[in-house]
Design a protein around this motif. Structure first.
Motif, short mmCIF file in Angstrom:
data_model
loop_
_atom_site.label_atom_id
_atom_site.label_comp_id
_atom_site.label_asym_id
_atom_site.label_seq_id
_atom_site.Cartn_x
_atom_site.Cartn_y
_atom_site.Cartn_z
N LEU A 124 0.82 -1.20 0.00
CA LEU A 124 0.00 0.00 0.00
C LEU A 124 0.86 1.26 0.00
CD1 LEU A 124 -2.84 -1.03 2.46
CD2 LEU A 124 -2.90 -0.99 -0.04
N TYR A 125 2.02 1.19 0.65
CA TYR A 125 2.94 2.32 0.66
C TYR A 125 3.53 2.54 -0.73
CZ TYR A 125 7.09 5.12 1.60
OH TYR A 125 8.05 6.08 1.57
N VAL A 126 3.91 1.47 -1.39
CA VAL A 126 4.53 1.56 -2.70
C VAL A 126 3.52 1.95 -3.76
CG1 VAL A 126 5.68 0.20 -4.51
CG2 VAL A 126 6.36 -0.05 -2.13
N ASN A 127 2.30 1.47 -3.65
CA ASN A 127 1.28 1.71 -4.66
C ASN A 127 0.13 2.51 -4.05
OD1 ASN A 127 -0.58 1.67 -6.70
ND2 ASN A 127 -0.50 -0.54 -7.03
N PRO A 128 0.15 3.85 -4.21
CA PRO A 128 -0.90 4.65 -3.61
C PRO A 128 -2.30 4.36 -4.14
CG PRO A 128 0.55 6.01 -4.95
CD PRO A 128 1.13 4.64 -4.91
N VAL A 129 -2.40 3.92 -5.41
CA VAL A 129 -3.73 3.56 -5.95
C VAL A 129 -4.28 2.37 -5.17
CG1 VAL A 129 -4.98 2.73 -7.96
CG2 VAL A 129 -3.30 4.55 -8.21
N ALA A 130 -3.42 1.39 -4.89
CA ALA A 130 -3.85 0.24 -4.10
C ALA A 130 -4.31 0.69 -2.71
CB ALA A 130 -2.73 -0.78 -3.97
N ALA A 131 -3.62 1.67 -2.15
CA ALA A 131 -4.02 2.18 -0.84
C ALA A 131 -5.40 2.82 -0.92
CB ALA A 131 -3.00 3.20 -0.34
N GLN A 132 -5.64 3.57 -1.97
CA GLN A 132 -6.95 4.19 -2.12
C GLN A 132 -8.02 3.16 -2.39
OE1 GLN A 132 -6.64 7.35 -4.98
NE2 GLN A 132 -5.01 8.35 -3.85
N LEU A 133 -7.68 2.11 -3.16
CA LEU A 133 -8.64 1.05 -3.41
C LEU A 133 -9.02 0.35 -2.12
CD1 LEU A 133 -7.41 -0.63 -6.70
CD2 LEU A 133 -9.58 0.52 -6.32
N SER A 134 -8.02 0.12 -1.25
CA SER A 134 -8.33 -0.55 0.01
C SER A 134 -9.21 0.34 0.87
CB SER A 134 -7.04 -0.92 0.76
OG SER A 134 -6.40 0.25 1.23
N GLY B 145 -11.39 2.33 -0.48
CA GLY B 145 -12.69 2.29 -1.12
C GLY B 145 -13.02 3.49 -1.96
N SER B 146 -12.29 4.59 -1.81
CA SER B 146 -12.62 5.76 -2.61
C SER B 146 -11.38 6.60 -2.87
CB SER B 146 -13.69 6.60 -1.90
OG SER B 146 -13.20 7.07 -0.67
N PRO B 147 -11.36 7.27 -4.03
CA PRO B 147 -10.22 8.12 -4.35
C PRO B 147 -10.25 9.41 -3.52
CG PRO B 147 -11.86 8.26 -6.08
CD PRO B 147 -12.34 7.22 -5.10
N ASP B 148 -9.09 9.94 -3.24
CA ASP B 148 -9.04 11.22 -2.53
C ASP B 148 -9.23 12.36 -3.53
OD1 ASP B 148 -6.62 11.39 -3.84
OD2 ASP B 148 -5.41 11.20 -2.03
N SER B 149 -9.37 13.56 -3.03
CA SER B 149 -9.65 14.70 -3.91
C SER B 149 -8.52 14.96 -4.89
CB SER B 149 -9.95 15.95 -3.07
OG SER B 149 -8.83 16.29 -2.28
N LYS B 150 -7.29 14.69 -4.49
CA LYS B 150 -6.15 14.88 -5.40
C LYS B 150 -6.25 13.92 -6.59
CE LYS B 150 -1.15 14.73 -5.69
NZ LYS B 150 0.09 14.29 -5.07
N ALA B 151 -6.59 12.66 -6.32
CA ALA B 151 -6.73 11.68 -7.39
C ALA B 151 -7.86 12.07 -8.34
CB ALA B 151 -6.97 10.29 -6.82
N ILE B 152 -8.95 12.57 -7.79
CA ILE B 152 -10.09 12.99 -8.62
C ILE B 152 -9.69 14.17 -9.50
CG2 ILE B 152 -12.39 14.02 -8.59
CD1 ILE B 152 -12.95 12.26 -6.12
N ARG C 93 -15.80 0.29 -8.76
CA ARG C 93 -16.35 1.34 -7.89
C ARG C 93 -15.41 2.53 -7.81
NH1 ARG C 93 -20.73 3.70 -6.50
NH2 ARG C 93 -20.63 4.63 -4.48
N TYR C 94 -14.11 2.25 -7.72
CA TYR C 94 -13.11 3.31 -7.67
C TYR C 94 -13.17 4.14 -8.95
CZ TYR C 94 -8.52 5.50 -7.16
OH TYR C 94 -7.50 6.41 -7.05
N LYS C 95 -13.22 3.46 -10.11
CA LYS C 95 -13.32 4.18 -11.38
C LYS C 95 -14.61 5.00 -11.44
CE LYS C 95 -9.98 2.45 -14.16
NZ LYS C 95 -9.00 3.27 -14.82
#
Length: 149
Positions: free
Chosen positions: A15-25, A27-34, A85-87
């Motif tokens: 999760l540290y190495v892959n921030p997308v995986a962290a957001q997936l775990s 359940g939702s993207p943060d505002s920066k990702a959006i 759901r993330y997408k």
């Protein structure tokens, strides 16, 4: 006990190495990702010389396809629900940022919803509809990872 500790450490590292995986775990993207997704999405479509209405139609259709795919296609394909759901939330966040509430945006969303409902209802079968959505999603939207093998 040691095996569980190693698994936990590996999961934390992943999760540290892959921030997308962290957001997936999460359940939702943060505002920066959006914001990043919205910028890239809008930039890509505006380079195709699409009007704002055409962009809104494609964005609305993408959200509707993701919703209906999660509801109707599990019998025919394995769908990674957390990624779908993330997408969806990325598309929804983009919609909220770019078009938000209003008469015109509601009209566009309703028109797109009616078109996609008609596609589903007029398809020879749900399986055929799901196959079409899968092909279109992989080809146009890059949704290949949503359909896990």
């Amino acid at each position: 006990m040691r095996r569980e500790t190693l698994i936990s450490l590996f999961a934390s590292w992943a999760l540290y190495v892959n921030p997308v995986a962290a957001q997936l775990s999460n359940g939702s993207p943060d505002s920066k990702a959006i914001k990043e997704f919205a910028f890239d999405y809008m930039k890509g479509l505006s380079q195709q010389n699409l009007s704002d209405r055409e962009i809104a139609n494609q964005l609305a259709s993408s959200m509707i396809y993701l919703e209906k795919m999660q509801m109707n296609c599990h019998d025919y394909y394995y769908i990674n629900d957390s990624l779908a759901r993330y997408k969806y939330q990325l598309y929804k966040g983009t919609w909220d940022m770019m078009f938000g509430p209003g008469k015109t945006s509601t009209l566009i969303m309703n028109e797109a919803s009616n078109r996609r409902n008609a596609e589903l209802n007029n398809a020879p079968s749900k399986k055929a509809w799901c196959g079409d959505v899968k092909q279109r999603g992989e080809r146009i939207f890059g949704w290949g990872p949503i359909f896990e093998q």
